[in-house]
Enzyme design. Sequence first.
Site, PDB file in Angstrom:
ATOM      1  N   LYS A 184       1.096  -1.203  -0.085  1.00 24.91           N
ATOM      2  CA  LYS A 184      -0.072   0.105  -0.345  1.00 24.91           C
ATOM      3  C   LYS A 184       0.536   1.158   0.120  1.00 24.91           C
ATOM      4  CE  LYS A 184      -3.058   3.115   2.127  1.00 24.91           C
ATOM      5  NZ  LYS A 184      -1.983   4.354   2.048  1.00 24.91           N
ATOM      6  N   SER A 242       2.634   5.750  12.854  1.00 24.78           N
ATOM      7  CA  SER A 242       2.381   6.356  14.308  1.00 24.78           C
ATOM      8  C   SER A 242       1.793   5.536  14.400  1.00 24.78           C
ATOM      9  CB  SER A 242       1.377   7.013  13.823  1.00 24.78           C
ATOM     10  OG  SER A 242       0.216   7.148  13.211  1.00 24.78           O
ATOM     11  N   ARG A 244      -0.469   5.631  16.302  1.00 25.52           N
ATOM     12  CA  ARG A 244      -1.937   5.400  16.146  1.00 25.52           C
ATOM     13  C   ARG A 244      -2.539   4.434  14.905  1.00 25.52           C
ATOM     14  NH1 ARG A 244      -5.801  10.630  14.872  1.00 25.52           N
ATOM     15  NH2 ARG A 244      -4.500  11.109  12.991  1.00 25.52           N
ATOM     16  N   GLU A 265       6.157  -0.911  13.266  1.00 22.47           N
ATOM     17  CA  GLU A 265       6.688   0.192  14.012  1.00 22.47           C
ATOM     18  C   GLU A 265       6.361   1.385  14.572  1.00 22.47           C
ATOM     19  OE1 GLU A 265      10.303   2.981  13.177  1.00 22.47           O
ATOM     20  OE2 GLU A 265      10.963   0.664  12.031  1.00 22.47           O
ATOM     21  N   CYS A 302      12.228   7.394  13.465  1.00 25.54           N
ATOM     22  CA  CYS A 302      12.425   6.711  14.544  1.00 25.54           C
ATOM     23  C   CYS A 302      13.207   6.461  15.955  1.00 25.54           C
ATOM     24  CB  CYS A 302      11.385   5.540  14.307  1.00 25.54           C
ATOM     25  SG  CYS A 302      12.599   4.284  13.364  1.00 25.54           S
ATOM     26  N   GLU A 392       5.912  10.422  21.880  1.00 22.96           N
ATOM     27  CA  GLU A 392       7.435  10.588  20.710  1.00 22.96           C
ATOM     28  C   GLU A 392       6.044  12.308  20.349  1.00 22.96           C
ATOM     29  OE1 GLU A 392       8.326   8.591  17.432  1.00 22.96           O
ATOM     30  OE2 GLU A 392       6.382   9.176  17.533  1.00 22.96           O
TER      31      GLU A 392
HETATM   32  N1  LIG Z   1       8.315   6.060  14.517  1.00 21.53           N
HETATM   33  C1  LIG Z   1       7.740   6.523  13.434  1.00 21.53           C
HETATM   34  O1  LIG Z   1       8.393   5.421  13.177  1.00 21.53           O
HETATM   35  C2  LIG Z   1       7.279   7.095  12.455  1.00 21.53           C
HETATM   36  C3  LIG Z   1       6.222   7.850  13.142  1.00 21.53           C
HETATM   37  N2  LIG Z   1       5.582   8.568  12.290  1.00 21.53           N
HETATM   38  C4  LIG Z   1       4.363   9.273  12.842  1.00 21.53           C
HETATM   39  O2  LIG Z   1       2.917   9.324  12.600  1.00 21.53           O
HETATM   40  C5  LIG Z   1       2.695  10.646  11.571  1.00 21.53           C
HETATM   41  C6  LIG Z   1       2.412  10.320  10.794  1.00 21.53           C
HETATM   42  O3  LIG Z   1       3.017  10.259   9.756  1.00 21.53           O
HETATM   43  P1  LIG Z   1       2.556   9.081   8.773  1.00 21.53           P
HETATM   44  O4  LIG Z   1       3.707   8.655   8.255  1.00 21.53           O
HETATM   45  O5  LIG Z   1       1.594   9.791   7.716  1.00 21.53           O
HETATM   46  O6  LIG Z   1       2.354   7.855   9.448  1.00 21.53           O
HETATM   47  P2  LIG Z   1       0.503   6.941   9.543  1.00 21.53           P
HETATM   48  O7  LIG Z   1       0.409   6.008  10.779  1.00 21.53           O
HETATM   49  O8  LIG Z   1      -0.842   7.994   9.428  1.00 21.53           O
HETATM   50  O9  LIG Z   1       0.353   6.701   8.301  1.00 21.53           O
HETATM   51  C7  LIG Z   1       1.236   5.477   7.717  1.00 21.53           C
HETATM   52  C8  LIG Z   1       0.574   4.601   7.135  1.00 21.53           C
HETATM   53  O10 LIG Z   1      -1.135   3.716   7.198  1.00 21.53           O
HETATM   54  C9  LIG Z   1      -1.834   3.859   6.727  1.00 21.53           C
HETATM   55  N3  LIG Z   1      -2.539   4.414   7.955  1.00 21.53           N
HETATM   56  C10 LIG Z   1      -2.969   5.300   8.965  1.00 21.53           C
HETATM   57  N4  LIG Z   1      -4.144   4.712   9.453  1.00 21.53           N
HETATM   58  C11 LIG Z   1      -4.444   3.999   9.232  1.00 21.53           C
HETATM   59  C12 LIG Z   1      -6.033   3.311   9.621  1.00 21.53           C
HETATM   60  N5  LIG Z   1      -6.852   3.608  10.783  1.00 21.53           N
HETATM   61  N6  LIG Z   1      -5.959   1.887   8.558  1.00 21.53           N
HETATM   62  C13 LIG Z   1      -5.857   2.155   7.604  1.00 21.53           C
HETATM   63  N7  LIG Z   1      -4.456   2.533   7.418  1.00 21.53           N
HETATM   64  C14 LIG Z   1      -3.882   3.785   8.145  1.00 21.53           C
HETATM   65  C15 LIG Z   1      -1.365   5.527   6.447  1.00 21.53           C
HETATM   66  O11 LIG Z   1      -2.514   5.917   5.062  1.00 21.53           O
HETATM   67  P3  LIG Z   1      -3.114   6.944   4.937  1.00 21.53           P
HETATM   68  O12 LIG Z   1      -1.489   8.510   4.912  1.00 21.53           O
HETATM   69  O13 LIG Z   1      -4.016   7.129   3.851  1.00 21.53           O
HETATM   70  O14 LIG Z   1      -4.124   7.527   6.591  1.00 21.53           O
HETATM   71  C16 LIG Z   1       0.167   6.504   5.430  1.00 21.53           C
HETATM   72  O15 LIG Z   1      -0.109   4.724   4.306  1.00 21.53           O
HETATM   73  C17 LIG Z   1       4.434  11.385  12.424  1.00 21.53           C
HETATM   74  O16 LIG Z   1       3.729  12.646  12.681  1.00 21.53           O
HETATM   75  C18 LIG Z   1       4.749  10.704  13.215  1.00 21.53           C
HETATM   76  O17 LIG Z   1       3.924  11.456  15.120  1.00 21.53           O
HETATM   77  C19 LIG Z   1       5.971   8.732  10.884  1.00 21.53           C
HETATM   78  C20 LIG Z   1       6.591   8.185  10.472  1.00 21.53           C
HETATM   79  C21 LIG Z   1       7.536   7.165  11.190  1.00 21.53           C
HETATM   80  O1  LIG Z   2      17.335   5.074  11.851  1.00 21.98           O
HETATM   81  C1  LIG Z   2      17.099   4.126  10.989  1.00 21.98           C
HETATM   82  O2  LIG Z   2      18.335   4.110  10.159  1.00 21.98           O
HETATM   83  C2  LIG Z   2      16.220   3.986  10.475  1.00 21.98           C
HETATM   84  C3  LIG Z   2      14.930   4.467  11.067  1.00 21.98           C
HETATM   85  C4  LIG Z   2      13.706   4.749  11.430  1.00 21.98           C
HETATM   86  O3  LIG Z   2      13.479   2.554  11.432  1.00 21.98           O
HETATM   87  C5  LIG Z   2      12.759   5.001  11.655  1.00 21.98           C
HETATM   88  O4  LIG Z   2      12.712   6.424  11.655  1.00 21.98           O
HETATM   89  O5  LIG Z   2      11.330   4.385  10.117  1.00 21.98           O
END
Ligand SMILES: NC(=O)C1=CN([C@@H]2O[C@H](COP(=O)(O)OP(=O)(O)OC[C@H]3O[C@@H](n4cnc5c(N)ncnc54)[C@H](OP(=O)(O)O)[C@@H]3O)[C@@H](O)[C@H]2O)C=CC1
Ligand SMILES: O=C(O)CCC(=O)C(=O)O
Length: 527
Positions: A184, A242, A244, A265, A302, A392
């Site tokens: 996806k 995220s 969520r 993750e 992350c 976070e």
């Molecule tokens: N810890 C980490 O590694 C990371 C954390 N984040 C956190 O996530 C926040 C938003 O970033 P984002 O990358 O958009 O992450 P999201 O978790 O919002 O989205 C990631 C993927 O999952 C999909 N998705 C999200 N919620 C659902 C659901 N309920 N059902 C089905 N599919 C879902 C999204 O689709 P769609 O976008 O279409 O909603 C997207 O393709 C950031 O501000 C940050 O806080 C982001 C990246 C990495």
């Molecule tokens: O630090 C990295 O190389 C990977 C970090 C990671 O997995 C992420 O931000 O989702």
Amino acid sequence: MPITGENLIGAAARRGEGESFRAVEAATGNSLEPAFASATPADVERACALAAEAFDSYRETSLEDRARFLEAVADAIVAIGDELIVRCMAESGLPRARLEGERGRTVGQLKMFAGVVRDGGFLEARIDPAQPERKPLPRPDLRLRQIAVGPVAVFGASNFPLAFSVAGGDTASALAAGCPVVAKAHPAHPGTSELVGRAVQQAVKQCGLPEGVFSLLLDAGIAVGQALVADSRIAAVGFTGSRRGGVALMQAAAARAVPVPVYAEMSSINPVVLLPAALESRGRDIGRAFVGSLTLGSGQFCTNPGLILAVDGPGLDGFVEAASAALGDIQAATMLTPGIHKAYCAGVAALEANPAVITLARGLAGGTHQGQAALFSTTADAFLADHTLAEEVFGAASLVVRCPDLATIRAVLERLEGQLTAALHLDEADHDAARALLPVLERRVGRILVNGFGTGVEVGHAMVHGGPYPATSDGRTTSVGSLAIHRFLRPVSYQDLPEALLPAALKDANPLKLWRREDGKAVAPGA
Ligand SMILES: NC(=O)C1=CN([C@@H]2O[C@H](COP(=O)(O)OP(=O)(O)OC[C@H]3O[C@@H](n4cnc5c(N)ncnc54)[C@H](OP(=O)(O)O)[C@@H]3O)[C@@H](O)[C@H]2O)C=CC1
Ligand SMILES: O=C(O)CCC(=O)C(=O)O
């Protein structure tokens, strides 16, 4: 390679009939061409049906053929050339050097898994030969190997548009295990996703594999992802994003008639513990190095160091002074999406407004979509009293917690949720203090590192990029490194099967030349 905005379903490219959307140029917020069209339920159905159809044949491809396929994917990604980097820069706002490095990591990861497949060790072949004369009961002939779990749904992450996306670690490890993948695309980088998806599609064709081995679906919202996770043919899910989003997918998978694992993750603040002797001897140097890690990629890792724990005193003051000075010079940088930028600003504003928190430094202010780095401090009492301080803030923000003593550092660590990493900064005189913290760190995190920071995960055989919830949904595994393949395998035992019916990995003659565990002992091929 033209970007068409189509879904890639098996060997076909099909324009979706769902909601249309465009990629957004991260730096300006302007829409990019072309329009992408979301997949429909019929597209999800077709991709899952093709994946299920491909499964039995793909999982029994020879190890050599599967390894060559992974290498072909890597080569096809490289062959896209600069177009991939240019599109990815526009969609993500990440700089060229970072994305070229990330492409190298993506390709290297696919090649590492090719090596893992050729080696065959992941099959974990075991043989307990029959003991017909055993008393009081004869022992049957028992043989075990790992098989692929089935089609895997992979959600591309926004913050690593290559290495954690369409052909990133989840896809590479699932394909290596013998699982077809339905990916996806993340709507933050649909053009990048299509280019990479077409490279995988091309490799499937070139290697003569069934078309359902790979599909890529687009969506403006969450309906496609939800439908994918709910589909009875999907056997496991890989996700980075995220908390969520990850939890929503875990719930969707758990609500199925046949629940399946979601390897998500999610969130982590990655505590960094500065021990007294190290702080005293080189607190300022550590402060400057910390800012480098904190602000890497605008803090959108992350593994970002979001929490600093240390005993209050002149050593910590030196660290804070040097870190604040270095941070003050950091240019604001474009964040991945307007939504992520907004969430970062809200997280920083909440810290600034918290009466128990002091703002130590801010980076240079920037443009509309740029994140301005931030460093805060608080006391251990305040931190322990307010759980929101341990949440976070995705971006270049970090919180220094001044602790009265080492016992309080330990108490704070005990109270933290699961984390991906913890870093200890120590000199030899700190070894006893570090030894006392290791048991709690082992319980809380997936990777413990010394005199460094967790950003920049090495892709290797001894890497754990995981950790207890909510760092991940399943702390027993990893999403980076060769161990990641085990998420998509399950063991099957074969009891008293005639030699002719046994899979090659378990035949007496050992035609795959595997190391096998025979009667409990590791046996080399040919021994
Ligand atoms: N810890 C980490 O590694 C990371 C954390 N984040 C956190 O996530 C926040 C938003 O970033 P984002 O990358 O958009 O992450 P999201 O978790 O919002 O989205 C990631 C993927 O999952 C999909 N998705 C999200 N919620 C659902 C659901 N309920 N059902 C089905 N599919 C879902 C999204 O689709 P769609 O976008 O279409 O909603 C997207 O393709 C950031 O501000 C940050 O806080 C982001 C990246 C990495
Ligand atoms: O630090 C990295 O190389 C990977 C970090 C990671 O997995 C992420 O931000 O989702």
